[in-house]
Design an enzyme around this catalytic site. Structure first.
Site, PDB file in Angstrom:
ATOM      1  N   THR A  98      60.268 120.024  -7.685  1.00 50.14           N
ATOM      2  CA  THR A  98      59.591 118.799  -7.268  1.00 50.14           C
ATOM      3  C   THR A  98      58.496 119.151  -6.268  1.00 50.14           C
ATOM      4  OG1 THR A  98      61.552 117.428  -7.600  1.00 50.14           O
ATOM      5  CG2 THR A  98      59.851 116.555  -6.148  1.00 50.14           C
ATOM      6  N   LYS A 175      57.941 111.224 -11.073  1.00 47.32           N
ATOM      7  CA  LYS A 175      59.179 111.349 -10.293  1.00 47.32           C
ATOM      8  C   LYS A 175      59.075 110.564  -8.991  1.00 47.32           C
ATOM      9  CE  LYS A 175      62.699 114.281  -8.418  1.00 47.32           C
ATOM     10  NZ  LYS A 175      63.442 115.552  -8.510  1.00 47.32           N
TER      11      LYS A 175
END
Length: 277
Positions: A98, A175
């Site tokens: 991420t 995300k």
């Protein structure tokens, strides 16, 4: 199927993902900077490479990176002894870490300028339990043909795969979108339950109401586990993403007041105290 795929980052998320790839018939050539992680991975049936260069040399055409952040990805891929030091031709690197969207785009540009290498992004949602069960939601982006070619790997570790366009950073943006909605919803459910507790309403019955009525959400349906998230693990990761979304909103002049409030209130709403730094 005996196709060899490289996998770097065999921690809480990476190891079960690598194991699920093995179970799906892929030979996983793994590596992690920490000896303890390598020992666990070897015990789980993962072939451990001598180093990053060896991962790239042994992998047939793809390496997955599941390390912590931008700096680690930069070192893993472009470092002195990184993946590209093996001089691979036609290699696809799938970054499942991420990062923020703009940083991921920057990483993609650096990697693809460095040699005959393609980079796509595939951020995941579902946590450690989803990684273990092979039910992760996977948000992909990058060249569509390259993403499509990697679909068997995604199917081995997840149950839902989504595509968000050619820019690698789009995966990361998706995300952040998902997690800002998660954070806002967590605050809403916690606030509602607190209000109900003032009137001594049974929490289980309120949750049953949410699930059967307009207050329904993934958070309400999974409150037993969500309410146990701790300040130094899942809540800390979520807070990091809420802050990242807030900063990107400021940078690009996108007002997101509910996200900003949720990041400020998250620990308080969940009845947790952040650890002192």
């Amino acid at each position: 199927m005996s196709k060899r795929i490289g996998f770097v980052g065999l921690g809480t998320m990476g190891l079960p993902m690598a194991v699920n790839l093995n179970r799906a018939g892929f030979e996983v050539i793994g590596y992690d900077a920490f000896e303890g992680s390598r020992v666990k991975a070897r015990a789980a049936g993962i072939t451990i490479a001598a180093g990053l260069k060896d991962v790239a040399a042994q992998a047939e055409d793809t390496v997955i990176s599941m390390v912590r952040d931008y700096a680690q990805n930069l070192d893993v891929i472009l470092g002195e002894d990184g993946l590209l030091s093996a001089g691979p031709k036609g290699l696809t690197i799938i970054v499942m870490s991420t990062l923020d969207p703009d940083t991921m785009n920057e990483l993609g540009q650096k990697v693809e300028a460095a040699g005959d290498v393609k980079l796509i992004a595939a951020a995941v949602s579902g946590g450690a339990t989803g990684a273990q069960a092979g039910t992760l939601s996977i948000m992909t982006s990058g060249a569509q043909q390259t993403v499509a070619a990697a679909r068997p790997y995604f199917d081995a570790v997840g149950s839902n795969v989504f595509y968000y366009g050619a820019q690698p950073g789009n995966s990361q943006a998706a995300k952040l979108v998902n997690n800002l909605v998660l954070g806002i919803t967590m605050n809403a459910v916690a606030e509602g339950l607190t209000f109900g507790a003032h009137y001594s309403l049974p929490q289980d019955e309120l949750l049953n109401l949410f699930k059967a009525s307009t207050g329904d959400s993934w958070v309400a349906r999974n409150w037993d586990s969500v309410s146990e998230w701790t300040a130094d693990t899942a809540l800390a990761v979520l807070l990091k993403d809420l802050k990242a979304a807030h900063l990107k909103g400021l940078e690009h002049n996108i007002p997101m007041p509910f996200n900003a409030l949720s990041s400020t209130q998250l620990f308080h709403s969940m009845g947790k105290e952040p650890k002192a730094k």
